[in-house]
Design a protein around this motif. Structure first.
Motif, PDB file in Angstrom:
ATOM      1  N   GLY A  15       0.824  -1.211   0.000  1.00  0.00           N
ATOM      2  CA  GLY A  15       0.000   0.000   0.000  1.00  0.00           C
ATOM      3  C   GLY A  15       0.853   1.254   0.000  1.00  0.00           C
ATOM      4  N   GLY A  16       0.186   2.364   0.245  1.00  0.00           N
ATOM      5  CA  GLY A  16       0.879   3.637   0.381  1.00  0.00           C
ATOM      6  C   GLY A  16       0.950   4.441  -0.897  1.00  0.00           C
ATOM      7  N   VAL A  17       1.050   5.760  -0.714  1.00  0.00           N
ATOM      8  CA  VAL A  17       1.127   6.696  -1.830  1.00  0.00           C
ATOM      9  C   VAL A  17       2.294   7.646  -1.577  1.00  0.00           C
ATOM     10  CG1 VAL A  17      -0.089   8.528  -3.063  1.00  0.00           C
ATOM     11  CG2 VAL A  17      -1.356   6.588  -2.189  1.00  0.00           C
ATOM     12  N   ARG A  18       3.170   7.789  -2.562  1.00  0.00           N
ATOM     13  CA  ARG A  18       4.331   8.680  -2.450  1.00  0.00           C
ATOM     14  C   ARG A  18       3.902  10.135  -2.579  1.00  0.00           C
ATOM     15  NH1 ARG A  18       7.166  10.768  -6.704  1.00  0.00           N
ATOM     16  NH2 ARG A  18       9.073  11.807  -6.091  1.00  0.00           N
ATOM     17  N   VAL A  19       4.519  11.000  -1.784  1.00  0.00           N
ATOM     18  CA  VAL A  19       4.265  12.443  -1.858  1.00  0.00           C
ATOM     19  C   VAL A  19       5.259  13.030  -2.860  1.00  0.00           C
ATOM     20  CG1 VAL A  19       4.280  14.614  -0.579  1.00  0.00           C
ATOM     21  CG2 VAL A  19       3.485  12.520   0.543  1.00  0.00           C
ATOM     22  N   PRO A  20       4.793  13.447  -4.060  1.00  0.00           N
ATOM     23  CA  PRO A  20       5.720  13.986  -5.057  1.00  0.00           C
ATOM     24  C   PRO A  20       6.100  15.442  -4.800  1.00  0.00           C
ATOM     25  CG  PRO A  20       3.513  13.890  -5.958  1.00  0.00           C
ATOM     26  CD  PRO A  20       3.453  13.286  -4.583  1.00  0.00           C
ATOM     27  N   ALA A  21       5.233  16.186  -4.101  1.00  0.00           N
ATOM     28  CA  ALA A  21       5.495  17.596  -3.806  1.00  0.00           C
ATOM     29  C   ALA A  21       4.591  18.022  -2.663  1.00  0.00           C
ATOM     30  CB  ALA A  21       5.227  18.464  -5.041  1.00  0.00           C
ATOM     31  N   VAL A  22       5.012  19.061  -1.953  1.00  0.00           N
ATOM     32  CA  VAL A  22       4.207  19.623  -0.874  1.00  0.00           C
ATOM     33  C   VAL A  22       3.937  21.083  -1.227  1.00  0.00           C
ATOM     34  CG1 VAL A  22       4.080  20.121   1.593  1.00  0.00           C
ATOM     35  CG2 VAL A  22       5.263  18.074   0.799  1.00  0.00           C
ATOM     36  N   PRO A  27      -1.283  23.546   4.651  1.00  0.00           N
ATOM     37  CA  PRO A  27      -1.070  23.279   6.069  1.00  0.00           C
ATOM     38  C   PRO A  27      -0.062  22.160   6.356  1.00  0.00           C
ATOM     39  CG  PRO A  27      -3.174  22.389   5.372  1.00  0.00           C
ATOM     40  CD  PRO A  27      -2.619  23.165   4.212  1.00  0.00           C
ATOM     41  N   ALA A  28       0.307  21.381   5.350  1.00  0.00           N
ATOM     42  CA  ALA A  28       1.245  20.272   5.555  1.00  0.00           C
ATOM     43  C   ALA A  28       2.678  20.639   5.199  1.00  0.00           C
ATOM     44  CB  ALA A  28       0.804  19.067   4.727  1.00  0.00           C
ATOM     45  N   VAL A  29       2.946  21.911   4.945  1.00  0.00           N
ATOM     46  CA  VAL A  29       4.257  22.316   4.433  1.00  0.00           C
ATOM     47  C   VAL A  29       5.391  21.975   5.400  1.00  0.00           C
ATOM     48  CG1 VAL A  29       4.179  24.704   5.263  1.00  0.00           C
ATOM     49  CG2 VAL A  29       5.511  24.140   3.240  1.00  0.00           C
ATOM     50  N   GLU A  30       5.208  22.089   6.659  1.00  0.00           N
ATOM     51  CA  GLU A  30       6.260  21.783   7.624  1.00  0.00           C
ATOM     52  C   GLU A  30       6.168  20.350   8.143  1.00  0.00           C
ATOM     53  OE1 GLU A  30       8.762  23.799   8.547  1.00  0.00           O
ATOM     54  OE2 GLU A  30       8.063  25.305   7.120  1.00  0.00           O
ATOM     55  N   VAL A  80       2.961   8.203   8.072  1.00  0.00           N
ATOM     56  CA  VAL A  80       3.863   8.281   6.926  1.00  0.00           C
ATOM     57  C   VAL A  80       5.063   7.380   7.146  1.00  0.00           C
ATOM     58  CG1 VAL A  80       3.187  10.646   6.346  1.00  0.00           C
ATOM     59  CG2 VAL A  80       5.151  10.273   7.808  1.00  0.00           C
ATOM     60  N   TRP A  81       5.618   6.918   6.035  1.00  0.00           N
ATOM     61  CA  TRP A  81       6.868   6.160   6.037  1.00  0.00           C
ATOM     62  C   TRP A  81       7.940   7.127   5.578  1.00  0.00           C
ATOM     63  CZ3 TRP A  81       8.292   1.309   7.465  1.00  0.00           C
ATOM     64  CH2 TRP A  81       9.539   0.862   7.035  1.00  0.00           C
ATOM     65  N   ARG A  82       8.904   7.396   6.469  1.00  0.00           N
ATOM     66  CA  ARG A  82       9.967   8.357   6.161  1.00  0.00           C
ATOM     67  C   ARG A  82      11.284   7.822   6.704  1.00  0.00           C
ATOM     68  NH1 ARG A  82       8.951  13.926   8.817  1.00  0.00           N
ATOM     69  NH2 ARG A  82       7.362  14.023   7.194  1.00  0.00           N
ATOM     70  N   ASP A  83      12.281   7.776   5.847  1.00  0.00           N
ATOM     71  CA  ASP A  83      13.632   7.359   6.249  1.00  0.00           C
ATOM     72  C   ASP A  83      13.638   6.008   6.955  1.00  0.00           C
ATOM     73  OD1 ASP A  83      14.622   9.753   5.210  1.00  0.00           O
ATOM     74  OD2 ASP A  83      14.310  10.792   7.118  1.00  0.00           O
ATOM     75  N   GLY A  84      12.867   5.053   6.447  1.00  0.00           N
ATOM     76  CA  GLY A  84      12.895   3.705   6.972  1.00  0.00           C
ATOM     77  C   GLY A  84      12.064   3.451   8.216  1.00  0.00           C
ATOM     78  N   ALA A  85      11.220   4.400   8.596  1.00  0.00           N
ATOM     79  CA  ALA A  85      10.399   4.203   9.794  1.00  0.00           C
ATOM     80  C   ALA A  85       9.034   4.860   9.603  1.00  0.00           C
ATOM     81  CB  ALA A  85      11.089   4.797  11.015  1.00  0.00           C
ATOM     82  N   GLU A  86       8.034   4.290  10.301  1.00  0.00           N
ATOM     83  CA  GLU A  86       6.696   4.897  10.277  1.00  0.00           C
ATOM     84  C   GLU A  86       6.586   5.923  11.390  1.00  0.00           C
ATOM     85  OE1 GLU A  86       3.525   2.092  10.502  1.00  0.00           O
ATOM     86  OE2 GLU A  86       3.860   1.326   8.484  1.00  0.00           O
ATOM     87  N   MET A  87       5.853   6.989  11.108  1.00  0.00           N
ATOM     88  CA  MET A  87       5.611   8.012  12.117  1.00  0.00           C
ATOM     89  C   MET A  87       4.247   8.631  11.878  1.00  0.00           C
ATOM     90  SD  MET A  87       8.211  10.946  10.621  1.00  0.00           S
ATOM     91  CE  MET A  87       8.178  11.833  12.101  1.00  0.00           C
ATOM     92  N   ASP A  88       3.618   9.114  12.933  1.00  0.00           N
ATOM     93  CA  ASP A  88       2.325   9.790  12.825  1.00  0.00           C
ATOM     94  C   ASP A  88       2.545  11.290  12.761  1.00  0.00           C
ATOM     95  OD1 ASP A  88       0.801   7.491  12.827  1.00  0.00           O
ATOM     96  OD2 ASP A  88       0.555   7.467  14.997  1.00  0.00           O
ATOM     97  N   VAL A  89       1.847  11.925  11.829  1.00  0.00           N
ATOM     98  CA  VAL A  89       1.929  13.373  11.651  1.00  0.00           C
ATOM     99  C   VAL A  89       0.515  13.931  11.739  1.00  0.00           C
ATOM    100  CG1 VAL A  89       2.567  15.205  10.035  1.00  0.00           C
ATOM    101  CG2 VAL A  89       3.947  13.133  10.157  1.00  0.00           C
ATOM    102  N   GLN A  90       0.329  14.976  12.504  1.00  0.00           N
ATOM    103  CA  GLN A  90      -0.976  15.627  12.594  1.00  0.00           C
ATOM    104  C   GLN A  90      -0.984  16.842  11.685  1.00  0.00           C
ATOM    105  OE1 GLN A  90      -2.120  16.426  16.616  1.00  0.00           O
ATOM    106  NE2 GLN A  90      -2.316  14.263  17.115  1.00  0.00           N
ATOM    107  N   VAL A  91      -1.951  16.868  10.786  1.00  0.00           N
ATOM    108  CA  VAL A  91      -2.063  17.960   9.814  1.00  0.00           C
ATOM    109  C   VAL A  91      -3.390  18.673  10.049  1.00  0.00           C
ATOM    110  CG1 VAL A  91      -2.147  18.570   7.377  1.00  0.00           C
ATOM    111  CG2 VAL A  91      -0.683  16.695   8.135  1.00  0.00           C
ATOM    112  N   ASP A  92      -3.322  19.972  10.321  1.00  0.00           N
ATOM    113  CA  ASP A  92      -4.538  20.773  10.463  1.00  0.00           C
ATOM    114  C   ASP A  92      -5.214  20.881   9.105  1.00  0.00           C
ATOM    115  OD1 ASP A  92      -3.986  21.285  13.159  1.00  0.00           O
ATOM    116  OD2 ASP A  92      -2.726  22.992  12.638  1.00  0.00           O
ATOM    117  N   LEU A  93      -6.517  20.688   9.086  1.00  0.00           N
ATOM    118  CA  LEU A  93      -7.259  20.801   7.831  1.00  0.00           C
ATOM    119  C   LEU A  93      -7.688  22.252   7.668  1.00  0.00           C
ATOM    120  CD1 LEU A  93      -9.373  17.550   8.068  1.00  0.00           C
ATOM    121  CD2 LEU A  93      -7.190  17.914   6.935  1.00  0.00           C
TER     122      LEU A  93
END
Length: 136
Positions: A15-22, A27-30, A80-93
């Motif tokens: 599964g999963g979808v790659r982020v090609p650009a931000v 609100p997800a820029v950082e 998200v999967w980043r640098d070989g590990a999963e992490m949770d990110v909170q994004v304000d809508l």
């Protein structure tokens, strides 16, 4: 497979979808980075075709999980999967911010309503001219 190996995804994970650009004004820029892989959104796993389960055997684009929420009030938890590990990110809508105001007719979604098979559109001078000059 080569891209999945480059991103460091595990062999059995499909599964999963790659982020090609931000988007720089979003609100997800950082919080999200290029080449992050979105694994799940609010606990719902995202397939490699960017879909999530809807009903029994039906699937829908994962943005459905975002657009059904209230902008400016809700927070989405993105795994998200980043640098070989999963992490949770909170994004304000948050609603989109535009550097230039959107003008009706240019870069704007049309306003219309479909009721009983009839399409209703706002009456505007350009539309009236178009219909007046229409030879059909």
């Amino acid at each position: 497979p080569p891209l999945r190996r480059h991103l460091g995804l595990q062999d059995g994970f499909t599964g999963g979808v790659r982020v090609p650009a931000v988007w720089p004004l979003g609100p997800a820029v950082e919080k999200l980075k290029v080449d992050d892989v979105l694994v799940s959104l609010d606990g719902v796993e995202i397939g490699q075709d960017a879909t999530v389960p809807l009903r029994d055997n039906e699937r829908i684009h994962f943005l459905h999980l975002v657009t059904r929420r209230r902008a400016g009030r809700d927070v989405a938890v993105v795994r998200v999967w980043r640098d070989g590990a999963e992490m949770d990110v909170q994004v304000d809508l948050q609603p989109d911010r535009w550097l230039v105001p959107r003008i009706d007719g240019y870069d704007a979604a049309p306003e219309y309503a479909i009721i009983g098979g009839l399409v209703f559109v706002p009456l505007s001078h350009p539309w009236a001219e178009l219909k007046f000059n229409d030879k059909g």
